[in-house]
Write a protein that holds these residues in place. Structure first.
Motif, short mmCIF file in Angstrom:
data_model
loop_
_atom_site.label_atom_id
_atom_site.label_comp_id
_atom_site.label_asym_id
_atom_site.label_seq_id
_atom_site.Cartn_x
_atom_site.Cartn_y
_atom_site.Cartn_z
N ILE B 161 0.86 -1.13 0.00
CA ILE B 161 -0.12 -0.09 -0.01
C ILE B 161 0.99 1.30 -0.08
N GLY B 162 0.29 2.38 -0.82
CA GLY B 162 1.16 3.51 -0.80
C GLY B 162 2.45 3.60 -1.60
N ASN B 163 2.91 2.27 -2.29
CA ASN B 163 4.22 2.31 -2.96
C ASN B 163 3.83 2.34 -4.53
N THR B 164 4.56 2.84 -5.33
CA THR B 164 4.29 2.80 -6.73
C THR B 164 4.76 1.41 -7.50
N SER B 165 5.65 0.55 -6.67
CA SER B 165 5.98 -0.46 -7.23
C SER B 165 5.72 -1.50 -6.14
N MET B 477 -4.69 -16.34 5.68
CA MET B 477 -3.77 -16.95 4.45
C MET B 477 -4.73 -16.32 3.43
N GLY B 478 -5.97 -16.60 3.30
CA GLY B 478 -6.96 -16.13 2.51
C GLY B 478 -6.60 -14.80 2.13
N LEU B 479 -6.77 -13.87 3.00
CA LEU B 479 -6.61 -12.60 2.85
C LEU B 479 -5.28 -12.23 2.13
N CYS B 485 -2.71 -11.39 -4.95
CA CYS B 485 -3.33 -11.34 -6.38
C CYS B 485 -3.54 -10.01 -6.87
N VAL B 486 -4.26 -9.12 -5.93
CA VAL B 486 -4.77 -7.80 -6.47
C VAL B 486 -3.62 -7.11 -6.79
N LEU B 492 -0.05 -6.16 -13.92
CA LEU B 492 0.21 -6.63 -15.23
C LEU B 492 -0.95 -6.57 -16.00
N ILE B 493 -2.27 -6.70 -15.70
CA ILE B 493 -3.38 -6.51 -16.52
C ILE B 493 -3.61 -5.33 -17.10
#
Lengths: 152, 503
Positions: B161-165, B477-479, B485-486, B492-493
């Motif tokens: 969060i809050g980082n460009t990369s 872990m799911g979180l 993924c997000v 990439l998308i």
């Protein structure tokens, strides 16, 4: 700056490989559970993979990537400040905290910031002495007195 | 009722001259550093951390917490008067505040910032008072697998969060964890990566690393830029003027939204004051019926929205630190390191085993907030004048003070070497736009992550299934997977879509 970015992330890869190599020597598994090398090994591989992804990313390989470092003169200022700081630490045990930091502040102000001789000497003596008195005498932190105390 | 009796116990402890002095000094130092551009609360806490070694642990923590919210208070003054935000969370204060200054109302803007900071701070401390013990009770159910997942989640969100990369954030977090493996292995005690150095036996001195990354690197950047003292005019005298009743009414709803939002977002790892302040500002801006006022002369409720949110985030950030022992930001990571240096391990048991520690800290925050608003109202103009101090003098002072701090860790120059090496590393990290916060958090959490990972594997006889067999751990872990993924797939998308459009 493409070259500098490549150099930076190449260092990341070298560190990762060295780290993985070292962690293998600690042992990965013991009788009762994970050995001291297991966690570093996992981290080492993560670091290596992330380093490779970043090294081959557009940000690093693009030709028009902006220059992350400034001109030669600025670089020289950074190198000088770092070198003087390290020399101050080396001489701190010999000269004592007070003398070493007076010299450090004087050199930085006179040579890098172009203060006049009077300004530099006044600021360095006042600043260093006040900090020394505050921390050594008020906060009771025993700062290094150096070998000079042997002659006093 | 138990909460109130504990709070009374906390107040009983801190209402002594020495505690009041430490709270006052902490808040004052925080206000001073907060007013200086570049040095935020993290650097301020890191610089003063070693000076609290000899003090009583509660006293130290009370002062360090005072610095934390003092710096949050002080960040708004230069933003409003000179359009110079001291840190990212006050950027939007500068947008509206400077417009108000140009419209001839700097005093009203500053006093509104002071009062809003006070309100945000107080609401968040109230939230902390009730939420921290409850979360602590819940956390008693947590075992090593849950803690491992929780810490990974915290580290990952801070990296993302809050980082460009996101990759750079992950590199920083992993690097921090790797630094945390230097020294004794937490379970077997085996020495690792010490290269025969006695000094590295206990690991890298955390305070020296933090001071290097946050303070020395900033000095190097300032030296490189040849930063000059502020050249413009700073008013020498300013009457204390408060906003009108109508303006207070206008600011009431943004203040409530900002305080609640700041507290909730501050409690989430990685989110912190900056995002809270931007969101709160956006909501207030969206609700306004007079957008032209926001564009032209400046809207005082805009300052309220930002300042309530970024100050409320401080109390929010203290919730996971005190109740779970897991810091959600670089500033709270340094607070955690400060506690651990005194042999105190925050977490759910802290509220039951040593209730005087968390409750004294919480009580001191109520009092410190009052100190901050009073000092802020009376002295804010003088803090702005600090910008006239030549940066060269400020830079050498920071180097010398941090050298003293690093030396006093073990009364050994080794700490100063670590400070300088990490100052240089921090400089390169800043230049390459890699965030420093995950490095610090990784270093502090490293041994804890490794301990809970090792304990989990011992519990399961080496099977990784333990992380999905337990419901809380599996949920976390799911979180974690969703966040990965997000954050990793989304760019990439976007890139793929952009390429398709170009073709």
């Amino acid at each position: 700056m493409k070259k500098m970015n490549i150099a930076l992330y190449s260092v990341v890869l070298v560190i990762a490989i060295f780290y993985i190599y070292e962690s293998l020597s600690f042992g990965l598994w013991q009788e009762f559970g994970p050995g001291p090398g297991l966690f570093p090994l996992v981290l080492g591989f993560c670091f290596l993979i992330l380093g490779i992804i970043q090294l081959f990313s557009d940000e690093v390989l693009k030709r028009n990537t902006h220059d992350i470092f400034l001109a030669k003169e600025e670089k020289l200022r950074i190198i000088s400040l770092t070198t003087v700081s390290f020399l101050t630490v080396i001489f701190m045990n010999i000269m004592g905290f007070l003398l070493a930091t007076i010299l450090f502040i004087f050199i930085i102000l006179k040579c890098l910031e172009c203060y006049t001789f009077k300004q530099s000497i006044f600021t360095s003596v006042v600043l260093s002495s006040s900090l020394y008195i505050l921390f050594n005498n008020v906060f009771k932190l025993d700062l290094p007195t150096g070998l000079l105390t042997l002659f006093l | 009722m138990e909460i109130f009796s504990n709070l009374a116990m906390g107040f009983h402890q801190i209402l002594s001259p020495i505690y009041l002095l430490f709270i006052f000094v902490g808040v004052l130092f925080g206000l001073v550093v907060g007013a200086l551009p570049g040095l935020g609360p993290t650097a301020a806490i890191a610089i003063l951390l070693p000076l609290t070694y000899k003090a009583d642990p509660v006293l130290s923590l009370v002062m360090l917490t005072g610095i934390y919210y003092g710096a949050m208070f002080g960040g708004s003054y230069t933003s409003i008067m000179l359009n110079l935000p001291g840190e990212s969370s006050t950027v939007m204060t500068a947008v509206q505040g400077y417009k108000l200054t140009r419209s001839g109302r700097p005093s009203e803007a500053i006093q509104m910032a002071n009062l809003s900071s006070f309100m945000g701070g107080t609401v968040s401390i109230l939230g902390l008072t009730f939420a921290a013990p409850l979360l602590g009770e819940l956390a008693l159910e947590f075992g090593p697998p849950e803690y491992f997942m929780l810490m990974l989640l915290g580290l990952s969100t801070i990296a993302f969060i809050g980082n460009t990369s996101p990759i750079k954030g992950l590199i920083a977090g992993t690097f921090g964890l790797m630094l945390g493996t230097i020294g004794s292995e937490p379970i077997s005690g085996a020495q690792r990566f010490t290269f025969g150095s006695y000094n590295l036996g206990d690991g890298l001195p955390f305070a020296a690393v933090a001071m290097g990354l946050f303070a020395i690197s900033e000095v190097l950047i300032n030296m490189e830029k040849r930063a000059k003292a502020y050249q413009g005019n700073i008013e020498k005298k300013m009457k204390i003027k408060f906003p009108t009743k109508g303006e207070f009414r206008l600011a009431a709803i943004p203040a409530v939204i900002g305080s609640c939002l700041g507290f909730v977002l501050g409690a989430l790892p990685g989110v912190g004051p900056t995002i809270a302040s931007f969101m709160s500002y956006g909501i207030a801006r969206g609700r306004t019926k007079t957008p032209e006022r926001w564009e032209n002369e400046g809207a005082i409720e805009g300052i309220t929205a930002v300042e309530t949110a970024n100050n409320a985030a401080v109390g929010g950030a203290m919730v996971p630190l005190l109740s779970l022992g897991i810091p959600g930001s670089s500033a709270t990571a340094i607070l955690l390191a400060g506690l651990m240096m005194h042999g105190i391990r925050p977490g759910p048991l802290l509220f039951t085993d040593h209730p005087e520690i968390p409750w004294s800290v919480i009580s001191s925050m109520y009092l410190g907030n009052i100190f901050a608003v009073v000092i802020g109202i009376l002295l804010s103009i003088y803090f702005v004048r600090l910008l006239k101090v030549p940066p060269a003098v400020l830079n050498v002072s920071i180097v010398v003070v941090t050298m003293i701090g690093a030396y006093s860790i073990n009364y050994n120059v080794f700490g100063i070497y670590v400070l300088l090496v990490f100052g240089v590393i921090g400089y390169f990290i800043k230049k390459a736009k890699i965030p420093e916060a995950p490095v610090v958090l990784g270093l502090v959490l490293g041994p804890l992550v490794e301990t809970s990972f090792g304990q989990s594997l011992i519990m399961s006889h080496g099977s990784l299934e333990i992380f999905i067999q337990r419901p809380i751990s599996a949920g976390l872990m799911g979180l974690l997977i969703i966040i990965f993924c997000v954050c990793l797939i989304k760019p990439l998308i976007t890139r793929f879509k952009a390429k398709t459009v170009v073709k």
